[in-house]
Structure formats: structure tokens, C-alpha cells
Design an enzyme around this catalytic site. Structure first.
Site, short mmCIF file in Angstrom:
data_model
loop_
_atom_site.label_atom_id
_atom_site.label_comp_id
_atom_site.label_asym_id
_atom_site.label_seq_id
_atom_site.Cartn_x
_atom_site.Cartn_y
_atom_site.Cartn_z
N ARG A 164 -9.53 12.37 -16.06
CA ARG A 164 -8.32 11.65 -16.54
C ARG A 164 -7.09 11.89 -15.67
NH1 ARG A 164 -10.01 13.53 -21.63
NH2 ARG A 164 -11.49 12.06 -22.56
N LYS A 200 -0.50 1.96 -6.07
CA LYS A 200 -1.60 1.08 -6.44
C LYS A 200 -2.90 1.64 -5.89
CE LYS A 200 0.43 -3.52 -6.82
NZ LYS A 200 0.28 -4.90 -6.30
N GLU A 234 2.74 -6.82 8.10
CA GLU A 234 3.35 -6.29 6.87
C GLU A 234 4.81 -5.93 7.11
OE1 GLU A 234 2.23 -6.02 3.75
OE2 GLU A 234 0.19 -6.71 4.16
N LYS A 266 9.62 -1.10 0.94
CA LYS A 266 8.64 -1.09 -0.15
C LYS A 266 9.03 -0.08 -1.23
CE LYS A 266 3.96 -1.25 -1.59
NZ LYS A 266 2.54 -1.26 -1.26
N GLU A 296 5.12 -3.89 -11.33
CA GLU A 296 5.00 -5.30 -10.99
C GLU A 296 5.43 -6.19 -12.14
OE1 GLU A 296 1.11 -6.51 -9.52
OE2 GLU A 296 2.04 -6.79 -7.59
N ARG A 299 8.73 -6.49 -8.00
CA ARG A 299 7.66 -6.06 -7.10
C ARG A 299 6.79 -7.21 -6.63
NH1 ARG A 299 4.13 -0.48 -7.58
NH2 ARG A 299 2.73 -0.92 -5.87
N ASN A 321 4.46 -9.80 -2.53
CA ASN A 321 3.29 -10.65 -2.33
C ASN A 321 3.59 -11.91 -1.52
OD1 ASN A 321 1.28 -9.10 -3.70
ND2 ASN A 321 2.26 -9.69 -5.64
N HIS A 356 0.81 -13.95 0.05
CA HIS A 356 -0.45 -13.47 -0.52
C HIS A 356 -1.22 -14.55 -1.29
CE1 HIS A 356 0.77 -9.61 0.87
NE2 HIS A 356 -0.16 -8.96 0.23
N HIS A 366 -4.62 -14.41 0.30
CA HIS A 366 -5.80 -13.97 -0.46
C HIS A 366 -6.85 -15.06 -0.52
CE1 HIS A 366 -3.87 -10.47 -2.96
NE2 HIS A 366 -4.26 -10.09 -1.76
N HIS A 395 -6.63 -8.39 7.01
CA HIS A 395 -5.70 -8.68 5.91
C HIS A 395 -4.35 -9.20 6.44
CE1 HIS A 395 -3.78 -8.42 2.01
NE2 HIS A 395 -2.85 -7.62 2.50
#
Lengths: 371, 371
Positions: free
Chosen positions: B124, B146, B188, B230, B240, B244, B248, B251, B255, B268
């Protein structure tokens, strides 16, 4: 109905204890979820769904909610796996679950743990609701935000802290629970009384007949008191930094018994009961409780028995205690009763004490207990 | 060295950007971890360990720490799986990792994501540290907490928010990075400049030769600025909820390109670059940026190219955008540039706009870009 508030740094929600909560689930969900989810997923077992599916669908429809999409998890501890979480997650993707979707855990502790974990990690976390259907899950595992799955090496080694939006502990769904499961579940309430609630101990001493006969009022009282105790501890120590550890009374030896018997012979509550008897022995020897108190506590455990016999060597049990999650940096933590309604966490339990406690317990456990 | 502070409701830590941080890892770990872990686990690839293993062990020994126990993860997106997390977790149990153990992610974004997720769910949640070894991981994935793994149905569908104790972005470990990876990673930074840092855009326009020649000072400046942007966004919106989302930029279409090409053809950063070109088209049409600004932004993207050609139908791409994690309750969210150094999230992107943007981008992308 009684509502008990859980309020931690990361979550605030209610645990509702009462009768007929599933019948009114739809409107209850509507009250706590905003915006309403486009998709609701319910993880349950085929058996529970066969008995309650229509009721759930009926109450959803009555509240003008979409019927939940049902995901089945076969019953049994052996299914509380990583692989099953992945399988459920893939079914959710398939059914276009997004971050606004809601998960409902409708089952016992295994369903609750796995569904909570799924909710914790699906798209990095979505909302979920607990509807525990066993006594054990109602008084213990559904409250507190612990979720997780097993590894072949041990139980609950993988998991997250992730609180539900609400818990609905409906005594009506306990109707089909078998007697042994109920008794094992009641051991958690015995534990709750031992560590923090003298009044609950007294109530359970004086009302065992009504409780075991499933008198709704008696059951609701025991469940609510147990939940209140747990919520109170979790509210003060969400992440098991210190206080929450006392919830593990009986768990050092109890977990070892479960592990050494491959989780097959005993129910969780039964193993914890034997573990509490071992803990009582340590407390007597350290004189943190009087022999009279110990006798009363021992009697209460057996009042909610019988406990099945166990035949394992003391050495095997001692060895099984070393992998305990509660041990950090090699320190062995142990929950010690210090009177009826009070307990503390110690870190200086000696090997000799543990061995003596285990041997004492095994002497009783070799025959099992009779009422 | 520059240190950038991440400070969210759930975590406070530093991202250190500089040269030679791995050589001094041992003392740096000692400074931030109390009590010292009895066991340290490092997840890395055989290639990286062959190059840096001795340095890590040397710096641990110099600081009187135990050498880390090495867990290897084979390189490649296809290994970012649930099954591999379970495998790593079982190796940790085997080696007696407990809640006080420390995990170190020493590798690119895949190693970072999977190790962070492992740290999030092992018993946990345990502590971990990020040592990103690719430019992309240094400026993006190692910052913000993330973590996650892929499902066969899509990338990062499973995961947690779990912040590291610290990030060490050591420019020296970038030495072996190949040119294409560096250029893709720099996209990026281009993105960081577009959404929040005009000065970074200018610096990257004026110093492309030094940056691409890996001049240490120029690289450190770009990395630190990207991380600062960032961190600033994450500090204001950890989960998010809103702001946030602007990270993206590019993206939605990026994506979709990755998914439609099976994550094989483009890196990417390259996919995101094409996605930003599509986003620029929407911005021009909506007049949130001037044609002059758009031209400057387009030029900067190509300055850090070349971008590989893509040959997919517009329809296939549009379809691939529907499974986006950013879409909640069916609302399509899209990040729109509103000038150099500013962007916003819109929810009213029409099908026509998306189609036009994708077709515009595909016209350029059919040939690929040349410097």
C-alpha cells in the site's frame, strides 16, 4: 439506520448501517454523486447477483439511473489476484468506463478489497461505493480505505489506500450468511470491544443469544459500534502511522495461522480469535491485564465460537510471523491488550514471549473450542 | 545544479537538475531519507546498469549505505505491463522488502512509470526516488507523480498518483542517448514553452545549435525550465482537475497517432509534435493565435525535427481520439494554444474542427519533415 462519519485528510464519507439500504440504493447514490456517472459498474459474485440483482436494478430504475454493468468475480480468496484486477479493468475499458464512472463493490471482503483496488488504479483513480454483504466486511474491511490483492507469497501485499464515497451496510443482505461465517465475523466486533469499547464488550456478553439469532436491532447495534470504533481510529490515523496499528490485535499470530494453514482451514475471524488468545497470554505475563479481565475476554471469544482446532507446530507458526507487513526495518510490532477496551502497540516483544504465547494458544487450539 | 520544488497537498520534494548527481547519489539519498532504509531496490535495464552500476554501488558504499538490490526490467513499451509489476513485487517480497524499503527508478520513462506504480502499491505504498536517464523522462514523466502501466487496450490505463521523495535529473547520464531520442524529448520542452514560458521558446529558437550539440549549460537550462514549468502546473493542480490538463497540448491527436501506429513508428515526442501542429491549426482557425505566432511555433517544432512521416487515414485518427483518458462523460477536451506561452482547455471542439486539423497535419506528415 445509523450513519457513522469517516473523516480523514484524504476523504470524508458516511458509513450507513441499517436495514433495506439496497432497496433504496438508487436514490442514495444520487444524493452523494455529482455529477451523476454515465456508467456504473458493479463487481459482485454470481450468487449474490442472483439473489439481489433485480432489487439493485429496480432501485436504479426507480431513481432514473442507468442499470449498472455487472462484472462477476468468482468467490474465494484464491481469486483476489493481480490477474483478476487486470481482467476487470479490461472489461471496463471494453465497456467505455472513463474517469467519471462509478464502481460498486457488492459482496464480501474479497469483492470489496479487489473492487476498491480496481477503483484506486483505474485511470489513476475513480470513485467507488461499498455494499458489504458479509458481517466481517460490514464491520471491518469496508471501512478505512484499505484495498488490495494477494501475491502468491502472502495476503494483501499489493494495494492502495482509497476510500469509498460511501458504505452501505445493510443487515438484510446478511440473511443468507451461514452461521460459521457470522460467528467468525463477530470476532472482529469482539476485537473492536477489546481495544476500544468496554460498552460493546458488555453488550456482547449480555446479548449473545439475540445477536447469534440475528435479531436485527442487536445486530445493527453491534455493527454500528464496531464501525464507529474503526472509523474513530482511522480518523485519527489514516495511514497506519501509529494508532491504527491497534486494529491488528490478534493479527500477528492470526496471520501466521492463516499462512501456515494455507488460508484453508480457518476463516479470518477464527484465526484472529486464536491470535487474540495468544495476545492475552502475553498481556497476562506482562501484567497489563488482570487474570480476571483475561478470563472475561477469553470467555467472550469462546462465547462466539466454536473455533476450529489447529494442529501446527509452534516453530512453524513463529517462522510465519516474520513476514508480517507490520514489521518495518525488522522490528516486530505486536498489539498488546492493556485492559478491556484498551490496547497498545509494543516493539519489544521477545522471542521467548511470542513462543510461550503461541504454545499456550496451541494447547487450547489442539482440541478446538466447544461452546 | 538547480533545484526545483514540487509542492502539492500530498507531497513536497525537490527535482535536482545538474551534472554528476549519480556519482554523489549515496550522500544525496542520506540527506532526504530518515530513517535510512534497511533495503534499497533499484529497477533498471541491463544496459543502463552495465554503464552505471559501479558508479551507483561506489557512491552507496562511500555514503555507508547498503548496495541496492537490482531488479531488471527489459526495455520497451511492451514490458510496461501489470504482469511485470507483479513479477517485480514478488522479487521484492522474496528479498524481504518491507514498508520501510526504498525503490529507485533508474531508467527512462517506462522504468520510471512502472517503478513509481510498484512503489505506490507495494504494501500500500513505499518511498521511491526517480533517476531519469532519458531527456523525455527528465523533463516530463519523472515530475508530477503520475505512475502506471499499460493495458492491451491502451497506454497508462492503470496507475496511481504517487510522488517520489526526490528526482535527480543528471545530464551526464544523457551522454549515450541517441540523437533522435534527444530531439523527440526536446519536443516536450517546446511544448513547455508554448503553454507557459515565452522565454524558453526564445532560448530554444536562439540556441538550437548548442542544445542539439548537447552543450551541458544549454541542456541544463532547457531541462530546468521545462521542469519548472511542469512543477508549477502540478503545484497548482495535482490531480488534473483543470490547469494540469494544459500539459496535454498536442496529446489528443498525438495519442491517436501513437495508438493508430501501434506505438511503433513514432517516438512519443514526435507524435506530440504532430499533435501540436494539429492544435495550431485549430488555434489559427479560431484566431486565438495570429498567423505570425503560428508560423514561429511551427518553425520551432521543425527546428527540433525531423519528424518521421505518417501515413494513416484521417478517419482512423479521428476514431482513435475517442478513447482518450481526458474525456469524461463523453466530453471531448482539447488543449488550445492562445499565443506563445499560453494555452487553455476547451470542451467545445467540433468534429469539423478536429477533422480539418487532422487533415491539415496529415498533409504535412505525409512526407515527414526535413530540417
Amino acid at each position: 439506520m445509523q450513519s457513522i462519519r469517516v473523516e480523514t485528510p484524504s476523504a470524508k464519507y458516511e458509513v450507513h448501517v441499517g436495514s433495506g439500504l439496497v432497496e433504496t440504493l438508487g436514490v442514495r447514490l444520487k444524493r452523494i454523486i455529482d455529477p451523476l456517472p454515465r456508467r456504473v459498474f458493479i463487481v459482485t459474485s454470481p450468487e449474490i447477483w442472483a439473489r439481489w440483482g433485480e432489487v439493485v436494478i429496480g432501485s436504479s430504475t426507480a431513481a432514473m439511473l442507468h442499470s449498472p454493468i455487472v462484472l462477476f468475480l468468482p468467490p474465494g480468496e484464491k481469486n483476489k489476484t493481480f490477474a483478476n484486477v487486470e481482467k476487470l479493468a479490461r472489461q471496463m475499458v471494453e465497456a467505455e468506463a472513463d474517469r467519471g464512472s462509478l464502481l460498486i463493490a457488492f459482496g464480501g471482503g474479497i469483492v470489496g478489497d479487489i473492487t476498491g483496488f480496481l477503483a484506486a488504479i483505474y485511470m489513476r483513480g475513480i470513485a467507488y461505493v461499498q455494499i458489504p454483504t458479509t458481517f466481517l466486511a460490514q464491520v471491518d474491511s469496508s471501512v478505512g480505505g484499505k484495498t488490495g490483492v494477494n501475491l502468491p507469497e502472502g495476503k494483501n501485499l499489493i494495494g492502495s489506500f482509497h476510500h469509498p464515497l460511501a458504505v452501505f451496510a445493510d443487515s438484510r443482505v446478511l440473511g443468507t450468511l451461514d452461521d460459521r461465517e457470522l460467528r467468525a465475523g463477530l470476532m472482529e466486533s469482539v476485537k473492536a470491544g477489546f481495544i476500544r469499547d468496554r460498552a460493546l464488550v458488555r453488550f456482547m456478553e449480555e446479548n449473545s443469544a439475540a445477536i447469534l439469532a440475528r435479531d436485527p436491532k442487536a445486530l445493527e447495534k453491534v455493527i454500528a459500534a464496531s464501525v464507529r470504533m474503526k472509523a474513530d481510529v482511522v480518523n485519527r490515523d489514516e495511514r497506519e502511522g501509529g494508532l491504527r496499528m491497534i486494529l491488528n490485535l490478534g493479527h500477528t499470530v492470526g496471520h501466521a495461522i492463516e499462512q501456515a494453514t494455507g488460508y484453508k482451514t480457518l476463516l479470518h475471524g477464527e484465526a484472529i480469535a486464536w491470535g487474540m488468545i495468544a495476545a492475552l497470554h502475553v498481556a497476562i505475563k506482562r501484567r497489563t491485564i488482570s487474570p480476571l479481565e483475561a478470563a472475561r475476554m477469553d470467555a467472550l471469544i469462546h462465547l462466539y465460537g466454536p473455533l476450529p482446532a489447529i494442529k501446527i507446530s509452534a516453530n512453524k507458526l513463529i517462522q510465519a510471523t516474520t513476514g508480517d507487513k507490520k514489521n518495518i526495518g525488522g522490528v516486530r510490532r505486536f498489539v498488546l491488550p492493556v485492559g478491556i477496551g484498551d490496547a497498545t502497540v509494543i516493539e519489544d516483544l521477545t522471542h521467548t514471549e511470542l513462543e510461550a504465547a503461541i504454545k499456550f494458544m496451541l494447547t487450547q487450539a489442539a482440541q478446538g473450542s466447544q461452546i
